[in-house]
Scaffold this motif. Structure first.
Motif, PDB file in Angstrom:
ATOM      1  N   ARG A 177      13.435  -6.906   2.151  1.00  0.00           N
ATOM      2  CA  ARG A 177      14.757  -7.103   1.911  1.00  0.00           C
ATOM      3  C   ARG A 177      14.115  -5.977   0.702  1.00  0.00           C
ATOM      4  N   GLY A 178      13.647  -6.431  -0.372  1.00  0.00           N
ATOM      5  CA  GLY A 178      13.780  -5.264  -1.228  1.00  0.00           C
ATOM      6  C   GLY A 178      13.405  -3.601  -0.800  1.00  0.00           C
ATOM      7  N   LEU A 179      12.585  -3.526   0.402  1.00  0.00           N
ATOM      8  CA  LEU A 179      12.025  -2.192   0.629  1.00  0.00           C
ATOM      9  C   LEU A 179      12.619  -1.905   1.516  1.00  0.00           C
ATOM     10  N   ALA A 180      13.841  -2.415   2.613  1.00  0.00           N
ATOM     11  CA  ALA A 180      14.944  -1.852   3.270  1.00  0.00           C
ATOM     12  C   ALA A 180      15.974  -1.010   2.644  1.00  0.00           C
ATOM     13  N   MET A 181      16.308  -2.392   0.810  1.00  0.00           N
ATOM     14  CA  MET A 181      17.470  -1.888   0.041  1.00  0.00           C
ATOM     15  C   MET A 181      17.471  -0.528  -0.556  1.00  0.00           C
ATOM     16  N   PHE A 182      15.418  -0.641  -0.896  1.00  0.00           N
ATOM     17  CA  PHE A 182      15.986   0.615  -1.465  1.00  0.00           C
ATOM     18  C   PHE A 182      16.324   1.597  -0.916  1.00  0.00           C
TER      19      PHE A 182
ATOM     20  N   ARG B  70      14.476  -0.199  -9.738  1.00  0.00           N
ATOM     21  CA  ARG B  70      14.304  -1.599  -9.589  1.00  0.00           C
ATOM     22  C   ARG B  70      15.179  -2.658 -10.589  1.00  0.00           C
ATOM     23  N   ARG B  71      15.469  -2.500 -11.760  1.00  0.00           N
ATOM     24  CA  ARG B  71      15.661  -3.384 -12.501  1.00  0.00           C
ATOM     25  C   ARG B  71      17.321  -3.577 -12.480  1.00  0.00           C
ATOM     26  N   PRO B  72      17.426  -2.295 -12.124  1.00  0.00           N
ATOM     27  CA  PRO B  72      19.591  -2.859 -12.004  1.00  0.00           C
ATOM     28  C   PRO B  72      19.752  -2.546 -10.413  1.00  0.00           C
ATOM     29  N   LEU B  73      19.233  -1.971  -9.188  1.00  0.00           N
ATOM     30  CA  LEU B  73      19.740  -2.950  -8.219  1.00  0.00           C
ATOM     31  C   LEU B  73      19.160  -4.478  -8.205  1.00  0.00           C
ATOM     32  N   GLY B  74      18.650  -5.086  -8.799  1.00  0.00           N
ATOM     33  CA  GLY B  74      17.512  -6.639  -8.592  1.00  0.00           C
ATOM     34  C   GLY B  74      16.945  -6.205  -7.127  1.00  0.00           C
TER      35      GLY B  74
ATOM     36  N   SER C   5       5.760   4.017 -13.023  1.00  0.00           N
ATOM     37  CA  SER C   5       5.511   2.176 -12.784  1.00  0.00           C
ATOM     38  C   SER C   5       7.224   1.789 -13.750  1.00  0.00           C
ATOM     39  N   ASP C   6       7.213   2.797 -15.052  1.00  0.00           N
ATOM     40  CA  ASP C   6       8.290   2.050 -16.153  1.00  0.00           C
ATOM     41  C   ASP C   6       9.858   2.953 -15.697  1.00  0.00           C
ATOM     42  N   TYR C   7       9.395   4.366 -15.302  1.00  0.00           N
ATOM     43  CA  TYR C   7      10.598   4.750 -14.669  1.00  0.00           C
ATOM     44  C   TYR C   7      11.479   3.872 -13.039  1.00  0.00           C
TER      45      TYR C   7
ATOM     46  N   TYR D  16       0.360  -0.775  -0.245  1.00  0.00           N
ATOM     47  CA  TYR D  16       0.236   0.285   0.097  1.00  0.00           C
ATOM     48  C   TYR D  16       1.012   0.951   0.061  1.00  0.00           C
ATOM     49  N   SER D  17       0.715   2.241   0.630  1.00  0.00           N
ATOM     50  CA  SER D  17       0.895   3.398   1.175  1.00  0.00           C
ATOM     51  C   SER D  17       2.743   3.349   1.166  1.00  0.00           C
ATOM     52  N   ALA D  18       3.402   2.392   1.640  1.00  0.00           N
ATOM     53  CA  ALA D  18       4.390   2.235   1.970  1.00  0.00           C
ATOM     54  C   ALA D  18       5.497   2.403   0.459  1.00  0.00           C
ATOM     55  N   THR D  19       4.210   2.337  -0.714  1.00  0.00           N
ATOM     56  CA  THR D  19       5.026   2.580  -2.220  1.00  0.00           C
ATOM     57  C   THR D  19       5.750   4.334  -2.451  1.00  0.00           C
ATOM     58  N   LYS D  20       4.762   4.869  -1.330  1.00  0.00           N
ATOM     59  CA  LYS D  20       4.891   6.186  -1.956  1.00  0.00           C
ATOM     60  C   LYS D  20       6.483   7.021  -1.962  1.00  0.00           C
ATOM     61  N   PRO D  21       7.129   7.007  -0.840  1.00  0.00           N
ATOM     62  CA  PRO D  21       8.535   7.818  -1.403  1.00  0.00           C
ATOM     63  C   PRO D  21       9.656   6.810  -2.514  1.00  0.00           C
ATOM     64  N   ALA D  22       9.260   5.537  -2.758  1.00  0.00           N
ATOM     65  CA  ALA D  22       9.827   4.941  -3.812  1.00  0.00           C
ATOM     66  C   ALA D  22       9.899   6.096  -4.883  1.00  0.00           C
ATOM     67  N   ALA D  23       7.970   5.876  -4.945  1.00  0.00           N
ATOM     68  CA  ALA D  23       7.222   7.166  -6.013  1.00  0.00           C
ATOM     69  C   ALA D  23       7.640   8.716  -6.205  1.00  0.00           C
ATOM     70  N   ALA D  24       8.220   8.535  -5.038  1.00  0.00           N
ATOM     71  CA  ALA D  24       8.412  10.596  -4.521  1.00  0.00           C
ATOM     72  C   ALA D  24       9.898  10.707  -5.493  1.00  0.00           C
ATOM     73  N   ALA D  25      11.397   9.639  -4.907  1.00  0.00           N
ATOM     74  CA  ALA D  25      11.988   9.363  -5.363  1.00  0.00           C
ATOM     75  C   ALA D  25      12.109   9.325  -6.897  1.00  0.00           C
TER      76      ALA D  25
END
Length: 360
Positions: free
Chosen positions: A252-257, A168-172, A160-162, A55-64
């Motif tokens: 793990r993925g969220l912490a790595m972001f 996502r893909r470069p960092l795995g 989502s594409d950016y 859910y909204s834990a997505t927002k910082p990734a989008a903002a970044a």
């Protein structure tokens, strides 16, 4: 610290606070631990690679992503929204103010479907702001299309594409915003709706939330689709790619972001200014939507300090998920779970986990 965290996680399981979930802690580019337990779905144990809607834990990734795109264009978040989107109802509002929920457009004049960005854009352009800076109020749903529209105006790409191509893909990363491969569908945990333990909380927020005529209710229902746990448990929800709530991630993925955001991963795509913009409080005080004190940087929560630490930032997601980082110590923390809970911030189980890392 790791032993304390394991003990706290096990207590959550044995006391029935946890049905299944994971917590991951990283520091200075290194994984300190990822702990998981319980079930991802009936008969399937939670693994460190288990994914779940956050859910909204997505927002910082989008903002970044939007902030990095601004940086790439030699712009900053003080850019007026109207310079990219002339039809926006508050054209002199800055992108920093929009990302910190000061635009007053949480509740729209008419509902719009989440999947139709054009319809969302028209509904936003027709709407009258309910407040202006320095007042603020959380935009749980409209944050998504507003960030997507700005990103498309700036780069020609949806968030989502950016995210997929640049981050996502470069960092795995095990953190998807749309683009979840079909081969991973079996790794996505099944969310369970919040269990009612006694009466519904009698708070100003919940009184307004259940009043269909209120601005608070409309803030959570102006953008229609993919809100309930049942809807979020479908592949269609995993592919919709909403910048407000469409993330599907492992702990793990969220912490790595957040490690990438702090520049602790060698392949990070983020300039140092992005974390600075996100961690700098843009507003603080009574939230017109959540009806309690909140503080926001550009796309991230900065308070309460008991969650984020002094100078820290991150974001909660509906049901209890949480991602955060503390720049001074280089630490990042992520918690994801199956069993949802009531409340705008995670409850007892997360507070217990955070207390185990309080000295780091």
């Amino acid at each position: 610290m790791i032993d304390k965290l394991k003990e706290a996680f096990e207590r959550n399981l044995t006391e029935g606070l946890e049905q299944g979930g994971a917590v991951s802690v990283w520091k200075e580019g290194r994984e300190l631990c990822t702990i998981c337990g319980g079930e991802a779905r009936a008969g399937l144990a939670w693994q460190s690679s288990t994914l779940v809607p956050i859910y909204s834990a997505t927002k910082p990734a989008a903002a970044a992503c939007l902030l990095q795109a601004l940086h790439d264009c030699c712009r900053d978040p003080e850019l007026p929204v109207g310079d990219l989107w002339p039809q926006f109802p508050l054209p002199r509002l800055t992108i920093a103010q929009l990302l910190s929920h000061q635009g007053g457009l949480a509740a729209l004049a008419e509902p719009a479907p989440l999947e139709d960005l054009g319809a969302c854009r028209r509904a936003i352009e027709k709407s009258k702001p309910l407040w202006c800076p320095p007042q603020h109020g959380y935009h749980p749903q409209t944050f998504g299309p507003m960030v997507d529209i700005l990103m498309t105006e700036l780069t020609g790409k949806r968030v989502s594409d950016y995210w997929e191509e640049r981050v996502r893909r470069p960092l795995g990363l095990e953190f998807f915003i749309g683009h979840v491969p079909e081969s991973l569908y079996g790794q996505v945990a099944e969310l369970r709706t919040a269990r009612m333990l006694g009466a519904m909380p009698r708070t100003p927020f919940y009184r307004e939330y259940f009043d269909e005529c209120s601005a608070v209710h409309r803030a959570f229902h102006s953008i229609v689709g993919y809100g309930s746990a049942r809807e979020m448990n479908t592949p269609a929800a995993w592919q919709v790619g909403s910048p407000a709530k469409g993330g599907v991630a492992s702990a793990r993925g969220l912490a790595m972001f957040y490690q990438a955001l702090l520049g602790k991963l060698s392949a990070t795509p983020f300039a140092p200014e992005v974390a600075e913009w996100m961690s700098s409080p843009q507003c603080s005080g009574l939230d017109r939507t959540l009806l309690e004190h909140t503080a926001f940087g550009c796309g991230a929560m900065c308070e309460p300090e008991e969650f984020f630490g002094k100078g820290g930032f991150g974001h909660a997601g509906a049901g209890g998920s949480l991602g955060l980082c503390r720049p001074d110590s280089g630490l990042s923390f992520a918690y994801v779970m199956r069993g949802m809970e009531l409340g705008n911030l995670p409850g007892k189980r997360v507070v217990r986990l955070l207390s185990a890392i309080s000295d780091n």
